[in-house]
Scaffold this motif. Structure first.
Motif, PDB file in Angstrom:
ATOM      1  N   ALA A   1     -50.213 -59.063  31.100  1.00  0.00           N
ATOM      2  CA  ALA A   1     -49.359 -58.438  31.770  1.00  0.00           C
ATOM      3  C   ALA A   1     -48.578 -57.608  30.685  1.00  0.00           C
ATOM      4  CB  ALA A   1     -48.083 -59.099  32.581  1.00  0.00           C
ATOM      5  N   ARG A   2     -48.607 -56.086  30.606  1.00  0.00           N
ATOM      6  CA  ARG A   2     -47.983 -55.759  29.653  1.00  0.00           C
ATOM      7  C   ARG A   2     -46.487 -56.001  30.094  1.00  0.00           C
ATOM      8  NH1 ARG A   2     -49.290 -49.551  30.733  1.00  0.00           N
ATOM      9  NH2 ARG A   2     -48.228 -49.449  28.363  1.00  0.00           N
ATOM     10  N   GLY A   3     -45.309 -56.441  30.495  1.00  0.00           N
ATOM     11  CA  GLY A   3     -44.213 -56.748  30.834  1.00  0.00           C
ATOM     12  C   GLY A   3     -43.868 -57.205  32.534  1.00  0.00           C
ATOM     13  N   LEU A   4     -42.577 -57.131  32.315  1.00  0.00           N
ATOM     14  CA  LEU A   4     -42.053 -57.311  33.981  1.00  0.00           C
ATOM     15  C   LEU A   4     -41.141 -56.400  33.920  1.00  0.00           C
ATOM     16  CD1 LEU A   4     -41.698 -59.268  36.061  1.00  0.00           C
ATOM     17  CD2 LEU A   4     -39.424 -60.182  34.529  1.00  0.00           C
TER      18      LEU A   4
ATOM     19  N   PRO B   1     -42.068 -56.498  27.754  1.00  0.00           N
ATOM     20  CA  PRO B   1     -40.897 -55.884  27.852  1.00  0.00           C
ATOM     21  C   PRO B   1     -40.166 -56.271  29.245  1.00  0.00           C
ATOM     22  CG  PRO B   1     -42.279 -54.003  27.331  1.00  0.00           C
ATOM     23  CD  PRO B   1     -43.242 -55.934  27.015  1.00  0.00           C
ATOM     24  N   LEU B   2     -39.374 -55.575  29.211  1.00  0.00           N
ATOM     25  CA  LEU B   2     -38.726 -55.704  30.984  1.00  0.00           C
ATOM     26  C   LEU B   2     -38.321 -54.328  31.253  1.00  0.00           C
ATOM     27  CD1 LEU B   2     -37.026 -58.067  33.048  1.00  0.00           C
ATOM     28  CD2 LEU B   2     -35.142 -57.618  31.574  1.00  0.00           C
TER      29      LEU B   2
ATOM     30  N   THR C   1     -22.883 -59.677  31.069  1.00  0.00           N
ATOM     31  CA  THR C   1     -24.049 -60.332  33.100  1.00  0.00           C
ATOM     32  C   THR C   1     -25.637 -61.259  32.005  1.00  0.00           C
ATOM     33  OG1 THR C   1     -22.642 -58.639  33.810  1.00  0.00           O
ATOM     34  CG2 THR C   1     -25.458 -58.674  34.633  1.00  0.00           C
ATOM     35  N   LEU C   2     -26.493 -60.638  31.684  1.00  0.00           N
ATOM     36  CA  LEU C   2     -27.585 -61.315  31.356  1.00  0.00           C
ATOM     37  C   LEU C   2     -27.431 -61.228  29.738  1.00  0.00           C
ATOM     38  CD1 LEU C   2     -30.291 -57.621  31.939  1.00  0.00           C
ATOM     39  CD2 LEU C   2     -29.828 -60.898  33.365  1.00  0.00           C
ATOM     40  N   PRO C   3     -27.721 -62.069  29.200  1.00  0.00           N
ATOM     41  CA  PRO C   3     -28.002 -62.844  27.693  1.00  0.00           C
ATOM     42  C   PRO C   3     -27.722 -61.644  26.598  1.00  0.00           C
ATOM     43  CG  PRO C   3     -29.347 -64.241  28.944  1.00  0.00           C
ATOM     44  CD  PRO C   3     -28.587 -63.433  30.204  1.00  0.00           C
ATOM     45  N   ASP C   4     -27.581 -61.630  25.471  1.00  0.00           N
ATOM     46  CA  ASP C   4     -28.192 -60.716  24.620  1.00  0.00           C
ATOM     47  C   ASP C   4     -29.887 -60.777  24.338  1.00  0.00           C
ATOM     48  OD1 ASP C   4     -26.100 -60.205  24.287  1.00  0.00           O
ATOM     49  OD2 ASP C   4     -25.264 -61.499  22.207  1.00  0.00           O
TER      50      ASP C   4
ATOM     51  N   ARG D   1     -34.339 -57.344  25.809  1.00  0.00           N
ATOM     52  CA  ARG D   1     -36.560 -57.209  25.629  1.00  0.00           C
ATOM     53  C   ARG D   1     -35.950 -55.668  26.891  1.00  0.00           C
ATOM     54  NH1 ARG D   1     -38.213 -62.813  28.091  1.00  0.00           N
ATOM     55  NH2 ARG D   1     -39.821 -60.794  28.998  1.00  0.00           N
ATOM     56  N   ILE D   2     -35.091 -55.487  27.659  1.00  0.00           N
ATOM     57  CA  ILE D   2     -35.206 -54.106  28.383  1.00  0.00           C
ATOM     58  C   ILE D   2     -35.898 -52.789  27.941  1.00  0.00           C
ATOM     59  CG2 ILE D   2     -34.136 -53.175  30.005  1.00  0.00           C
ATOM     60  CD1 ILE D   2     -32.266 -55.605  30.244  1.00  0.00           C
ATOM     61  N   THR D   3     -36.860 -52.154  28.258  1.00  0.00           N
ATOM     62  CA  THR D   3     -36.989 -50.968  27.784  1.00  0.00           C
ATOM     63  C   THR D   3     -36.558 -49.503  28.751  1.00  0.00           C
ATOM     64  OG1 THR D   3     -38.689 -51.032  29.046  1.00  0.00           O
ATOM     65  CG2 THR D   3     -38.906 -51.842  26.428  1.00  0.00           C
TER      66      THR D   3
END
Length: 273
Positions: free
Chosen positions: A65-68, A133-134, A155-158, A163-165
């Motif tokens: 997978a390229r990412g999620l 990436p996410l 809300t989400l851990p650092d 990873r969020i793009t």
């Protein structure tokens, strides 16, 4: 200078809050859409069997997978489950991304704050299975939850947020205060405290995550206003934001483009910096 009549024509005021957030009543043939989604989703799952993700699904592409991509379903936090939306994984999956569709407990069994926490846990579980990436998206109430995941409140851990793009709320609800004036709040039970703590428009975004508020041009005025509101407020807080108004799309078909590999919506969600 505008005359008084012209000034009145420019005013926007909601007098019926239930109608302001009623989508089906303003979409011809609206009653057929849930069956259409469910059938398309079942057909897609038959061709692309998913892994279980709690009460949701995880679809994997052929090869690494390229990412999620995470897609969070809507239904005013009260309806539906991931099995209705599987076909919307088709676009990102064709571009080589894994797609997670988390489930969540619905109101009134869960408050919106509880749903936020449950989605964060589901994203952490999916992200532990897929490297890279996410990208986070969601529709309507799911758009609220997508935006809520990138609020700078832990809300989400650092490490996971890093990873969020991309974050692409589709027809998202960013300010919960108006919903307190609707009849459905008898089920949702939003109060002033929860509206303050769970409205992305009232919270700070994490820095550096591109946010695209996507909304149909034929949607109810409140959904257009809410999308523009989040893009404007978060831009003022330093986030890179955009608001895309998809011409002619209403609340039920604005998500169709996610099933297409090369749609502008799919490309916006899966593009990398």
């Amino acid at each position: 200078m505008f005359c008084a009549k012209e000034e009145r024509a420019m005013l926007y005021q909601v007098t019926d809050w239930d109608d302001a957030y009623a989508n089906a009543a303003h979409i011809p043939g609206a009653e057929a859409w849930p069956d259409r989604w469910t059938e398309a989703a079942a057909t897609f799952r038959a061709a692309h069997p998913p892994e279980a993700l709690g009460t949701g699904h995880l679809f994997r592409p052929q090869g690494p997978a390229r990412g999620l991509v995470v897609f969070i379903h809507g239904g005013y936090w009260m309806r539906f489950d991931p099995s209705v939306w599987s076909h919307l994984a088709a676009g990102p999956l064709a571009r080589g991304w894994a797609v997670a569709m988390p489930g969540y407990r619905l109101a009134p069994q869960a408050r919106i704050g509880d749903i936020t926490a449950g989605i964060a846990d589901a994203i952490a579980t999916a992200a532990a299975r897929v490297e890279g990436p996410l990208a986070i998206s969601g529709h309507s109430a799911g758009g609220h939850l997508a935006a809520r995941m990138i609020c700078d409140d832990g809300t989400l851990p650092d490490a996971l947020a890093g990873r969020i793009t991309a974050c692409v709320p589709i027809s998202g609800l960013c300010d919960l205060r108006p919903l307190m004036q609707t009849a459905m709040n008898a089920t949702l039970r939003i109060d002033a405290g929860e509206a303050a703590s769970e409205s992305p428009a009232l919270l700070r975004p994490r820095t550096g995550i591109p946010v695209t508020c996507w909304v149909g041009g034929a949607e109810r005025p409140e959904f257009l206003r809410q999308s523009r509101l989040l893009a404007d407020i978060w831009a003022g807080l330093g986030a890179p934001t955009d608001c895309v108004v998809d011409p002619g799309r209403h609340h039920f078909d604005v998500i169709d483009a996610l099933a297409q590999r090369d749609s502008a919506l799919t490309r916006r969600l899966t593009r990398l910096a």
